[in-house]
Scaffold this motif. Structure first.
Motif, PDB file in Angstrom:
ATOM      1  N   LYS A   1       0.835  -1.213   0.000  1.00 38.73           N
ATOM      2  CA  LYS A   1       0.000   0.000   0.000  1.00 38.73           C
ATOM      3  C   LYS A   1       0.869   1.262   0.000  1.00 38.73           C
ATOM      4  CE  LYS A   1      -2.960   1.208   3.450  1.00 38.73           C
ATOM      5  NZ  LYS A   1      -4.044   1.021   4.409  1.00 38.73           N
ATOM      6  N   HIS A   2       1.944   1.242   0.784  1.00 35.87           N
ATOM      7  CA  HIS A   2       2.804   2.424   0.882  1.00 35.87           C
ATOM      8  C   HIS A   2       3.486   2.726  -0.457  1.00 35.87           C
ATOM      9  CE1 HIS A   2       5.236   5.492   2.691  1.00 35.87           C
ATOM     10  NE2 HIS A   2       6.344   4.897   2.291  1.00 35.87           N
ATOM     11  N   VAL A   3       4.044   1.697  -1.087  1.00 36.35           N
ATOM     12  CA  VAL A   3       4.739   1.910  -2.368  1.00 36.35           C
ATOM     13  C   VAL A   3       3.751   2.375  -3.442  1.00 36.35           C
ATOM     14  CG1 VAL A   3       6.067   0.780  -4.198  1.00 36.35           C
ATOM     15  CG2 VAL A   3       6.579   0.273  -1.835  1.00 36.35           C
ATOM     16  N   LEU A   4       2.569   1.743  -3.459  1.00 33.96           N
ATOM     17  CA  LEU A   4       1.544   2.173  -4.428  1.00 33.96           C
ATOM     18  C   LEU A   4       1.112   3.612  -4.165  1.00 33.96           C
ATOM     19  CD1 LEU A   4      -0.182   0.482  -6.686  1.00 33.96           C
ATOM     20  CD2 LEU A   4       1.475  -0.772  -5.361  1.00 33.96           C
ATOM     21  N   SER A   5       1.012   3.955  -2.886  1.00 35.65           N
ATOM     22  CA  SER A   5       0.542   5.288  -2.523  1.00 35.65           C
ATOM     23  C   SER A   5       1.522   6.362  -2.992  1.00 35.65           C
ATOM     24  CB  SER A   5       0.352   5.329  -0.999  1.00 35.65           C
ATOM     25  OG  SER A   5       0.221   6.642  -0.575  1.00 35.65           O
ATOM     26  N   VAL A   6       2.806   6.194  -2.697  1.00 34.91           N
ATOM     27  CA  VAL A   6       3.785   7.224  -3.094  1.00 34.91           C
ATOM     28  C   VAL A   6       3.986   7.224  -4.609  1.00 34.91           C
ATOM     29  CG1 VAL A   6       6.197   7.984  -2.907  1.00 34.91           C
ATOM     30  CG2 VAL A   6       4.987   7.150  -0.870  1.00 34.91           C
ATOM     31  N   ASN A   7       4.248   6.040  -5.167  1.00 30.52           N
ATOM     32  CA  ASN A   7       4.658   6.005  -6.579  1.00 30.52           C
ATOM     33  C   ASN A   7       3.493   6.230  -7.544  1.00 30.52           C
ATOM     34  OD1 ASN A   7       7.132   5.437  -5.517  1.00 30.52           O
ATOM     35  ND2 ASN A   7       7.328   3.406  -6.387  1.00 30.52           N
ATOM     36  N   LEU A   8       2.389   5.535  -7.307  1.00 29.82           N
ATOM     37  CA  LEU A   8       1.293   5.627  -8.290  1.00 29.82           C
ATOM     38  C   LEU A   8       0.307   6.747  -7.937  1.00 29.82           C
ATOM     39  CD1 LEU A   8      -0.153   4.575 -10.786  1.00 29.82           C
ATOM     40  CD2 LEU A   8      -1.225   2.815  -9.369  1.00 29.82           C
ATOM     41  N   LEU A   9      -0.217   6.722  -6.696  1.00 26.47           N
ATOM     42  CA  LEU A   9      -1.213   7.741  -6.340  1.00 26.47           C
ATOM     43  C   LEU A   9      -0.563   9.120  -6.253  1.00 26.47           C
ATOM     44  CD1 LEU A   9      -3.384   5.829  -3.692  1.00 26.47           C
ATOM     45  CD2 LEU A   9      -3.601   5.910  -6.165  1.00 26.47           C
ATOM     46  N   GLY A  10       0.674   9.184  -5.731  1.00 23.25           N
ATOM     47  CA  GLY A  10       1.386  10.476  -5.656  1.00 23.25           C
ATOM     48  C   GLY A  10       1.618  11.057  -7.040  1.00 23.25           C
ATOM     49  N   THR A  11       1.967  10.199  -7.979  1.00 24.20           N
ATOM     50  CA  THR A  11       2.169  10.662  -9.364  1.00 24.20           C
ATOM     51  C   THR A  11       0.858  11.205  -9.922  1.00 24.20           C
ATOM     52  OG1 THR A  11       4.011   9.158  -9.786  1.00 24.20           O
ATOM     53  CG2 THR A  11       2.760   9.879 -11.708  1.00 24.20           C
ATOM     54  N   TYR A  12      -0.241  10.476  -9.684  1.00 24.86           N
ATOM     55  CA  TYR A  12      -1.521  10.959 -10.222  1.00 24.86           C
ATOM     56  C   TYR A  12      -1.964  12.247  -9.532  1.00 24.86           C
ATOM     57  CZ  TYR A  12      -6.060  11.515 -12.122  1.00 24.86           C
ATOM     58  OH  TYR A  12      -7.119  12.069 -12.772  1.00 24.86           O
ATOM     59  N   ASN A  13      -1.741  12.325  -8.226  1.00 24.69           N
ATOM     60  CA  ASN A  13      -2.143  13.532  -7.481  1.00 24.69           C
ATOM     61  C   ASN A  13      -1.520  14.787  -8.107  1.00 24.69           C
ATOM     62  OD1 ASN A  13      -3.047  15.273  -5.411  1.00 24.69           O
ATOM     63  ND2 ASN A  13      -1.263  14.835  -4.129  1.00 24.69           N
ATOM     64  N   VAL A  14      -0.216  14.731  -8.362  1.00 26.69           N
ATOM     65  CA  VAL A  14       0.467  15.921  -8.910  1.00 26.69           C
ATOM     66  C   VAL A  14       0.052  16.127 -10.374  1.00 26.69           C
ATOM     67  CG1 VAL A  14       2.675  17.057  -9.306  1.00 26.69           C
ATOM     68  CG2 VAL A  14       2.401  15.545  -7.325  1.00 26.69           C
ATOM     69  N   ALA A  15      -0.007  15.042 -11.143  1.00 31.58           N
ATOM     70  CA  ALA A  15      -0.404  15.176 -12.557  1.00 31.58           C
ATOM     71  C   ALA A  15      -1.777  15.825 -12.674  1.00 31.58           C
ATOM     72  CB  ALA A  15      -0.426  13.794 -13.218  1.00 31.58           C
ATOM     73  N   GLN A  16      -2.708  15.375 -11.837  1.00 32.50           N
ATOM     74  CA  GLN A  16      -4.078  15.885 -11.914  1.00 32.50           C
ATOM     75  C   GLN A  16      -4.131  17.376 -11.541  1.00 32.50           C
ATOM     76  OE1 GLN A  16      -6.425  16.692  -9.230  1.00 32.50           O
ATOM     77  NE2 GLN A  16      -7.995  17.086 -10.772  1.00 32.50           N
ATOM     78  N   GLN A  17      -3.417  17.748 -10.481  1.00 32.77           N
ATOM     79  CA  GLN A  17      -3.488  19.147 -10.034  1.00 32.77           C
ATOM     80  C   GLN A  17      -2.753  20.088 -10.998  1.00 32.77           C
ATOM     81  OE1 GLN A  17      -3.546  20.352  -6.001  1.00 32.77           O
ATOM     82  NE2 GLN A  17      -3.378  18.272  -5.207  1.00 32.77           N
ATOM     83  N   VAL A  18      -1.655  19.596 -11.584  1.00 39.09           N
ATOM     84  CA  VAL A  18      -0.949  20.419 -12.580  1.00 39.09           C
ATOM     85  C   VAL A  18      -1.840  20.592 -13.813  1.00 39.09           C
ATOM     86  CG1 VAL A  18       1.009  20.443 -14.193  1.00 39.09           C
ATOM     87  CG2 VAL A  18       1.388  19.912 -11.778  1.00 39.09           C
ATOM     88  N   ALA A  19      -2.463  19.493 -14.262  1.00 39.06           N
ATOM     89  CA  ALA A  19      -3.345  19.586 -15.437  1.00 39.06           C
ATOM     90  C   ALA A  19      -4.500  20.544 -15.169  1.00 39.06           C
ATOM     91  CB  ALA A  19      -3.869  18.199 -15.800  1.00 39.06           C
ATOM     92  N   GLN A  20      -5.083  20.453 -13.977  1.00 43.23           N
ATOM     93  CA  GLN A  20      -6.200  21.333 -13.617  1.00 43.23           C
ATOM     94  C   GLN A  20      -5.764  22.808 -13.651  1.00 43.23           C
ATOM     95  OE1 GLN A  20      -9.319  20.064 -12.830  1.00 43.23           O
ATOM     96  NE2 GLN A  20      -9.981  22.199 -12.927  1.00 43.23           N
TER      97      GLN A  20
END
Ligand SMILES: NC(=O)c1ccc[n+]([C@@H]2O[C@H](COP(=O)([O-])OP(=O)(O)OC[C@H]3O[C@@H](n4cnc5c(N)ncnc54)[C@H](O)[C@@H]3O)[C@@H](O)[C@H]2O)c1
Length: 266
Positions: A126-145
């Motif tokens: 869960k931790h690795v998925l959270s930082v690597n995958l969800l963290g990547t999407y979090n920043v990508a989504q907010q930058v795109a917005q």
């Protein structure tokens, strides 16, 4: 898309591949907002590369929506207030993100990877998925917005921004349950996200490196990961950032994952 005069978010910009990307953006006369959990490293990067071109709001965890939002807002207002008095300089816009943050081990650094170790626990996974995958999407989504809300098309194609993520050869070749799964997820996100953002003029690309000469290489499983097919060595960070620059400036690169591994297969 030009780098000159544009602002890019770089996650993991305090170290390794991300740090080299920040350097290259500055060399091309662009601006970088570093988002890294390592505030000391991020501040050092600001000092060494120049606070006129590089901004850090301190420690930013890519898994925190609130910290990421604050860093984007802080960086945009910092660079624009710095340039306010220069009449010839238009207001500086966020043009994209290069997402390089990532972890290999669990927070506890307990054994859990490799055939002679314990199974990967749910909390490690869960931790690795959270930082690597969800963290990547979090920043990508907010930058795109932010780009969608602020930017007019920058050229005749209607391009407004770019998102570049960092996958891994280990994700494409099916190695390491936690890390490999997170990197496979990043690769898999590339085309759906490119499709979602296409109508806004935002491209999405991913780079899947083999072993590169960075601090992370020393903690990847196996003390000496295999060298490439050819050339027979590990990659240098500038070879990663050279590809980043090419992706930013070449509008026909979209929706794909590029292996950067000298022919190595896992
Ligand atoms: N070096 C390699 O051999 C290699 C190979 C394939 C893929 N990669 C990937 O390339 C990217 C860059 O790796 P690197 O080799 O430069 O490693 P690195 O350890 O030098 O840099 C990673 C950076 O991410 C930051 N970070 C970690 N967790 C964070 C969080 N929650 N929020 C914000 N920042 C965080 C770290 O502080 C560090 O500065 C990573 O995504 C990694 O998985 C590296």
């Amino acid at each position: 898309m030009h780098l000159q005069g544009n602002i890019f978010v770089v996650t993991g910009g305090a170290s390794g591949l991300g740090h080299q990307v920040v350097k290259s953006i500055v060399e091309q006369d662009g601006y970088a907002i570093i988002m890294d959990i390592n505030a000391t490293g991020a501040n050092k990067a600001v000092q060494s590369l120049g606070s006129d071109k590089v901004y850090s709001s301190g420690s930013v965890d890519v898994t925190s929506e609130e910290q990421v939002q604050r860093a984007i807002k802080g960086g945009l207002s910092y660079f624009n207030s710095n340039n306010k008095d220069k009449e010839s300089v238009p207001s500086l816009l966020l043009a994209g993100a290069v997402l390089c943050s990532g972890i290999v081990l669990s927070p506890q650094k307990i054994q859990g990877y490799g055939p002679d170790k314990h199974l990967t626990s749910y909390s490690q996974f869960k931790h690795v998925l959270s930082v690597n995958l969800l963290g990547t999407y979090n920043v990508a989504q907010q930058v795109a917005q932010t780009i969608i809300e602020n930017n007019k098309p920058l050229d005749e194609d209607g391009e407004r921004g770019i998102i570049i993520t960092t996958s891994s050869m280990l994700g494409l070749d099916g190695t390491l349950v936690g890390y490999g799964t997170s990197k496979a997820g990043i690769a898999g996100m590339t085309l759906p996200l490119a499709r979602e953002l296409a109508s806004f003029g935002i491209r999405v690309m991913s780079i899947a490196p083999g072993p590169f000469e960075t601090p992370m290489k020393n903690v990847l499983p196996g003390a000496n990961p295999p060298v490439s097919l050819f050339p027979k060595r590990h990659g240098y960070p500038h070879e990663f950032s050279d590809l980043v620059l090419q992706i930013i400036t070449n509008p026909m690169l979209n929706g794909s994952v590029i292996r950067l591994d000298g022919g190595l297969r896992g």
